[in-house]
Design a protein around this motif. Sequence first.
Motif, PDB file in Angstrom:
ATOM      1  N   MET A 113      -2.358  -0.261  -6.876  1.00  0.00           N
ATOM      2  CA  MET A 113      -1.687  -0.533  -5.599  1.00  0.00           C
ATOM      3  C   MET A 113      -0.815   0.638  -5.182  1.00  0.00           C
ATOM      4  O   MET A 113      -0.787   1.030  -4.009  1.00  0.00           O
ATOM      5  CB  MET A 113      -0.848  -1.799  -5.714  1.00  0.00           C
ATOM      6  CG  MET A 113      -1.651  -3.081  -5.797  1.00  0.00           C
ATOM      7  SD  MET A 113      -2.524  -3.504  -4.273  1.00  0.00           S
ATOM      8  CE  MET A 113      -1.163  -3.939  -3.195  1.00  0.00           C
ATOM      9  N   ALA A 114      -0.102   1.221  -6.146  1.00  0.00           N
ATOM     10  CA  ALA A 114       0.753   2.363  -5.825  1.00  0.00           C
ATOM     11  C   ALA A 114      -0.063   3.566  -5.389  1.00  0.00           C
ATOM     12  O   ALA A 114       0.347   4.319  -4.496  1.00  0.00           O
ATOM     13  CB  ALA A 114       1.624   2.715  -7.034  1.00  0.00           C
ATOM     14  N   LEU A 115      -1.243   3.781  -6.003  1.00  0.00           N
ATOM     15  CA  LEU A 115      -2.097   4.894  -5.599  1.00  0.00           C
ATOM     16  C   LEU A 115      -2.585   4.715  -4.171  1.00  0.00           C
ATOM     17  O   LEU A 115      -2.725   5.688  -3.427  1.00  0.00           O
ATOM     18  CB  LEU A 115      -3.299   5.008  -6.543  1.00  0.00           C
ATOM     19  CG  LEU A 115      -3.005   5.378  -8.008  1.00  0.00           C
ATOM     20  CD1 LEU A 115      -4.301   5.398  -8.809  1.00  0.00           C
ATOM     21  CD2 LEU A 115      -2.302   6.728  -8.098  1.00  0.00           C
ATOM     22  N   ALA A 116      -2.843   3.461  -3.785  1.00  0.00           N
ATOM     23  CA  ALA A 116      -3.391   3.208  -2.452  1.00  0.00           C
ATOM     24  C   ALA A 116      -2.307   3.060  -1.391  1.00  0.00           C
ATOM     25  O   ALA A 116      -2.430   3.604  -0.285  1.00  0.00           O
ATOM     26  CB  ALA A 116      -4.237   1.939  -2.491  1.00  0.00           C
ATOM     27  N   PHE A 117      -1.255   2.344  -1.715  1.00  0.00           N
ATOM     28  CA  PHE A 117      -0.230   2.007  -0.725  1.00  0.00           C
ATOM     29  C   PHE A 117       1.021   2.871  -0.831  1.00  0.00           C
ATOM     30  O   PHE A 117       1.870   2.832   0.050  1.00  0.00           O
ATOM     31  CB  PHE A 117       0.196   0.545  -0.890  1.00  0.00           C
ATOM     32  CG  PHE A 117      -0.814  -0.459  -0.436  1.00  0.00           C
ATOM     33  CD1 PHE A 117      -0.706  -1.058   0.811  1.00  0.00           C
ATOM     34  CD2 PHE A 117      -1.865  -0.825  -1.247  1.00  0.00           C
ATOM     35  CE1 PHE A 117      -1.631  -2.002   1.227  1.00  0.00           C
ATOM     36  CE2 PHE A 117      -2.793  -1.767  -0.845  1.00  0.00           C
ATOM     37  CZ  PHE A 117      -2.685  -2.364   0.398  1.00  0.00           C
ATOM     38  N   GLY A 118       1.154   3.609  -1.930  1.00  0.00           N
ATOM     39  CA  GLY A 118       2.403   4.291  -2.216  1.00  0.00           C
ATOM     40  C   GLY A 118       3.289   3.402  -3.079  1.00  0.00           C
ATOM     41  O   GLY A 118       2.977   2.232  -3.307  1.00  0.00           O
ATOM     42  N   PRO A 119       4.392   3.938  -3.592  1.00  0.00           N
ATOM     43  CA  PRO A 119       5.283   3.129  -4.440  1.00  0.00           C
ATOM     44  C   PRO A 119       5.750   1.879  -3.716  1.00  0.00           C
ATOM     45  O   PRO A 119       6.018   1.894  -2.510  1.00  0.00           O
ATOM     46  CB  PRO A 119       6.456   4.085  -4.717  1.00  0.00           C
ATOM     47  CG  PRO A 119       5.898   5.449  -4.493  1.00  0.00           C
ATOM     48  CD  PRO A 119       4.889   5.319  -3.397  1.00  0.00           C
ATOM     49  N   ALA A 120       5.840   0.782  -4.453  1.00  0.00           N
ATOM     50  CA  ALA A 120       6.271  -0.484  -3.853  1.00  0.00           C
ATOM     51  C   ALA A 120       7.723  -0.372  -3.409  1.00  0.00           C
ATOM     52  O   ALA A 120       8.575   0.071  -4.176  1.00  0.00           O
ATOM     53  CB  ALA A 120       6.114  -1.621  -4.853  1.00  0.00           C
ATOM     54  N   PRO A 121       8.036  -0.756  -2.171  1.00  0.00           N
ATOM     55  CA  PRO A 121       9.442  -0.752  -1.740  1.00  0.00           C
ATOM     56  C   PRO A 121      10.275  -1.689  -2.603  1.00  0.00           C
ATOM     57  O   PRO A 121       9.755  -2.591  -3.268  1.00  0.00           O
ATOM     58  CB  PRO A 121       9.355  -1.257  -0.282  1.00  0.00           C
ATOM     59  CG  PRO A 121       7.935  -1.023   0.129  1.00  0.00           C
ATOM     60  CD  PRO A 121       7.117  -1.181  -1.103  1.00  0.00           C
ATOM     61  N   ALA A 122      11.573  -1.482  -2.587  1.00  0.00           N
ATOM     62  CA  ALA A 122      12.462  -2.300  -3.408  1.00  0.00           C
ATOM     63  C   ALA A 122      12.535  -3.730  -2.913  1.00  0.00           C
ATOM     64  O   ALA A 122      12.772  -4.653  -3.693  1.00  0.00           O
ATOM     65  CB  ALA A 122      13.862  -1.681  -3.430  1.00  0.00           C
ATOM     66  N   THR A 123      12.328  -3.943  -1.618  1.00  0.00           N
ATOM     67  CA  THR A 123      12.367  -5.292  -1.044  1.00  0.00           C
ATOM     68  C   THR A 123      11.108  -5.519  -0.225  1.00  0.00           C
ATOM     69  O   THR A 123      10.296  -4.605  -0.032  1.00  0.00           O
ATOM     70  CB  THR A 123      13.601  -5.466  -0.144  1.00  0.00           C
ATOM     71  OG1 THR A 123      13.582  -4.465   0.878  1.00  0.00           O
ATOM     72  CG2 THR A 123      14.884  -5.309  -0.951  1.00  0.00           C
ATOM     73  N   ALA A 124      10.948  -6.741   0.257  1.00  0.00           N
ATOM     74  CA  ALA A 124       9.747  -7.094   1.020  1.00  0.00           C
ATOM     75  C   ALA A 124       9.617  -6.206   2.257  1.00  0.00           C
ATOM     76  O   ALA A 124      10.593  -5.937   2.968  1.00  0.00           O
ATOM     77  CB  ALA A 124       9.794  -8.558   1.417  1.00  0.00           C
ATOM     78  N   ALA A 125       8.392  -5.752   2.501  1.00  0.00           N
ATOM     79  CA  ALA A 125       8.114  -4.926   3.665  1.00  0.00           C
ATOM     80  C   ALA A 125       7.762  -5.808   4.858  1.00  0.00           C
ATOM     81  O   ALA A 125       7.507  -7.011   4.718  1.00  0.00           O
ATOM     82  CB  ALA A 125       6.962  -3.968   3.360  1.00  0.00           C
TER      83      ALA A 125
END
Length: 883
Positions: A578-590
């Motif tokens: 998921m990080a490779l495709a979307f980038g690092p997960a944000p700290a809170t809900a996007a």
Amino acid sequence: MDGSGPLASLTAWQALDDDARAAFLAGLASQLGDGWQAGRTRVGRCGLGELVHAEVGVGFACVPGGWLRMGLSCDDLFAAAAARDRGGPTTAWGGQPLASRPTRWVRVRPFLLALAGVPPVDDRGASDGGHASETYRDAVDAQREARADGPTAQALIDAYDGASQAGPDREPPMRLVTPDELAALIPTGFRLPSEAELEWALREGGTTRWIGVAPDVVVTPANRRAVLLGELANGFGLVGLRDLQNLCADGAVDYDVASPTDQDARGADLPDRIARWAHTYWQDDDAELLGVHAGSRARPDEYGDSILRLACDLPDAAAPAGDPPAPLAEHAATLAALAGDARAVGDALAALGYLVRGRGDDVVATVVDVLARLAEVDAPTRAALLVWLADAQTGGHRDQTVAEPERRRRHRLREDRAAIRDAVAAAGATIAGFLDDDAPGVRSAAALALTFCVDADADAKAALADRLGREGDVGVQAALVLALLRLGVGFRAPAPEPLIRAALAVGTAVDGAPNLAELVAAIRLPVAPTLAFNRGDLGAVAVGVLRTLPREVAGEVAPEVAAWAAESADAALAQVAMALAFGPAPATAAAPRLADDLTRVERQVARALLDDRQVPWARYGLPASPAARRRYFNLDPAGPFDRFVTDGDREVPLWFLVATAAHAGTPLDLERALADAGAAERLAIFLDSDTYGAARRLPWQLDPLLAAAGDDLPAARAAVDELVAATTGPLPLALVRAVAATRPDEALPTAILAGLDADGAARAPALLARFEPAAVEAWLLGRLAPPLAQALASDEWQLGLDRTLVQLAAALAVAASPQATRQLLLLGWASGQPAAVRAAVGQAAGHHAALTAVLEEYDGLPEFTSWPRARAALPTYAASPGR
């Protein structure tokens, strides 16, 4: 008071006779002034002197000065590892020891330290005089020794909840405080002790490692509970150390090489502070063991009470002069154990393992001594130590290798470990000699030890290349390839085995365009037993390389990574994909995203991981539940909450409108969006919103919706039945309630009951009465079967089970099942909370004549001190006949 006086050291004080002590204490009290007087000449096992201050109401130990090796040394960690129930090279302490590392020498000048916390005032909170600690110790002893005379469950509860139990043989009650109260409670002329002073006192002047344990007592798995749950006072006569958090003057700062070398507090103005104490209530497992070590430190937590222990400076007190008494590193016992049995070796490796984490400023001396012992140990231990040398140079080579490789990145290697790398480089010839060891694991580990040695000499590099030309084991070949690539040495690659291709892809990833296909292929490789690099898991290193590449490059292989993560059920790899495709997960809900807004790669990855529950979906703006995601990608039919509504100049799904408003914090105009929706449709929308976890975001409540739907019962029933048919797994409680409401005069279908969980039944017990009693009994026995099987197969308590049992007990009001009643009562012992379960069973079943005999039989049984004893005495409770 100069550094040569009676309190210059513990031994100097102990050399005084009673007359000399009394004279010294009287003179010291006179120097301190009004309110002070001499107390006992001998306090505690170490025989310290005491001064008493009339207004404070507590005695003070005259603590001698000296040199404190502060923090957890290698031998400190080894002593704790050797006291575990289970040996081996890993521990259950997590990162706890890192808060007390690296060690450092601290000069301690003599000072006064209160023997206890300040006494309570009026009816304000007070400690219990050690009563709970003693009761728990007695319970542990009774259970471990299978005795029947230990405290009952109720006695334990009373000990935890009771007031002070102080007596002639117990510690005095102490005032319970919060950090915010401290400033107003400290009398003029006094202060909080620093954590260095408290550690010095807990270590009894550097003579012991454990709180309250004499220095000549070795803590072992066999005696540890008796010893660590033993006396309430330590050798300096201090009480209030067990399960009472002693607040320090220091803020919650990390150890580092810039820490002062004296005992004064650091970071005293920080909002969070450090405390010292021994958390002994639960000292019967390995995970809690380190909490009784004198060097352990932590922030105060909500599980314990804090006290105010006062300190006071002595006039003209001087810290010891000159150099520390020994090298900072302390590892002699640890390294000696490397030549012992398997248990000793495992304990030593567990201790050494913590030295490669965190800062490494005190590790170089240990590295030098380990290098000197390599030839003396057996092959498995030698291999483990060579891997440890790689870790010692990098701060954990696994952590380094899942990040970018270090070749030609000398400036990115950790500076606190430069001296370690120098020591390894100086021993390069010794390490290179093990490249010809008979054991492939040793050869591979020797290559790894040189891999990160950026200053390895030409001879060591030549030895690596020479060994590669003669090596026949593929795992060792891969280790040699990785070492040579990182050291920049040319070589002829061996046959292109998959593992070799992976090693080449990993090692060359920073020299131009990465070989993405080979990196992805590496991810699928099994662990290679003879590859020391990252314990043979080269796939994890390949993943680390991919994560360092630009997203536009690594994203192209993200779908392949996601597919393998789904196939292998690898939750961690799924999050990487998921990080490779979307980038690092944000700290809170996007902000929520529609499927059409996703890129091709994002869509492929998300669909591949559709059912993964560990990915933080909401942080990427995607639906959080698998059922909602299946609708999102049109894999399942849309539901009522997916209907399209107008949002400005476009049509969007209702779930998207609701989620967008919630994320933006803007009002939700649901009435305008659903102006044409009738009562049955609104009920269906509300119930279906649970698929998206959005019911709480709607300005509706279930009961008014059910009442409104009653005006068109056939339509409401049809809508509810459609939702039930589309639901897999347990039915949400709201949906079961809707089924009942739309069938007001009918017994509910048994299939509906099968989907109801324990929590739902407990929150709406009246629902159970809508089912046939036989169906409720079958449902109850079915819910009890899994925990019953687990309990009968284990000697351990099932912590938290009591909540489920209390919930399930409500079903007895409908189904008067002796078998279920017996099973609930039996499992009450397995949960460790038999009284709570008995109360719930009695409340639900007490009015059933069929169950009265069961309860009377149970109430006539004795209290048991452990689950195994209860299980042995109650065998028929699990196998008794049904109704």
